[in-house]
Motif scaffolding. Structure first.
Motif, mmCIF file in Angstrom:
data_model
loop_
_atom_site.group_PDB
_atom_site.id
_atom_site.type_symbol
_atom_site.label_atom_id
_atom_site.label_comp_id
_atom_site.label_asym_id
_atom_site.label_seq_id
_atom_site.Cartn_x
_atom_site.Cartn_y
_atom_site.Cartn_z
ATOM 1 N N ILE A 2 66.445 34.762 35.679
ATOM 2 C CA ILE A 2 65.219 33.981 35.510
ATOM 3 C C ILE A 2 64.520 34.462 34.250
ATOM 4 O O ILE A 2 64.732 35.588 33.807
ATOM 5 N N THR A 3 63.697 33.594 33.695
ATOM 6 C CA THR A 3 62.940 33.929 32.497
ATOM 7 C C THR A 3 61.462 33.666 32.751
ATOM 8 O O THR A 3 61.085 32.589 33.200
ATOM 9 N N LEU A 4 60.658 34.685 32.471
ATOM 10 C CA LEU A 4 59.207 34.548 32.527
ATOM 11 C C LEU A 4 58.730 34.181 31.132
ATOM 12 O O LEU A 4 59.081 34.845 30.158
ATOM 13 N N ILE A 5 57.954 33.117 31.047
ATOM 14 C CA ILE A 5 57.264 32.749 29.812
ATOM 15 C C ILE A 5 55.776 32.903 30.117
ATOM 16 O O ILE A 5 55.249 32.229 30.995
ATOM 17 N N ASN A 6 55.132 33.822 29.417
ATOM 18 C CA ASN A 6 53.721 34.081 29.680
ATOM 19 C C ASN A 6 52.959 33.989 28.364
ATOM 20 O O ASN A 6 53.165 34.801 27.463
ATOM 21 N N ARG A 7 52.096 32.978 28.269
ATOM 22 C CA ARG A 7 51.275 32.796 27.070
ATOM 23 C C ARG A 7 49.959 33.547 27.265
ATOM 24 O O ARG A 7 49.342 33.436 28.316
#
Length: 97
Positions: A2-7
């Protein structure tokens, strides 16, 4: 995987945010299931960052978030920024040959 994208939009000192994020990065890197991450800073908008983090699975990621030690990291980042974390599953990746 899984990939976390956190802006992140930093509301405090960017230098303090980067120090706090580095400490959080070290915490996550020591957790089972962590693969890698990159912190990206926007070229034209100071204070805007994106964290792209890969984990072996969603369970490992959530277990890391539940560690009591993570509470201090979460509090430090929240004091300096607003964030928008989302989980993704990789579908396609291509690299230069």
């Amino acid at each position: 995987m899984i990939t976390l994208i956190n802006r992140f939009e930093v509301t405090g000192s960017t230098a303090e945010f980067e120090r706090a994020f580095a400490a959080t990065s070290a915490f996550f890197a020591s957790r089972p299931g962590f693969v890698r991450h990159r912190l990206l800073r926007h070229l034209d908008r100071p204070g805007h960052y994106v964290n792209v983090a890969d984990w072996e699975d969603e369970t490992s990621f959530h277990q890391a978030l539940r560690q009591k030690e993570f509470a201090a990291h979460r509090a430090a980042l929240r004091a300096l920024s607003d964030s928008d974390p989302e989980l993704y599953t990789p579908l396609l990746e291509r690299v230069s040959s």
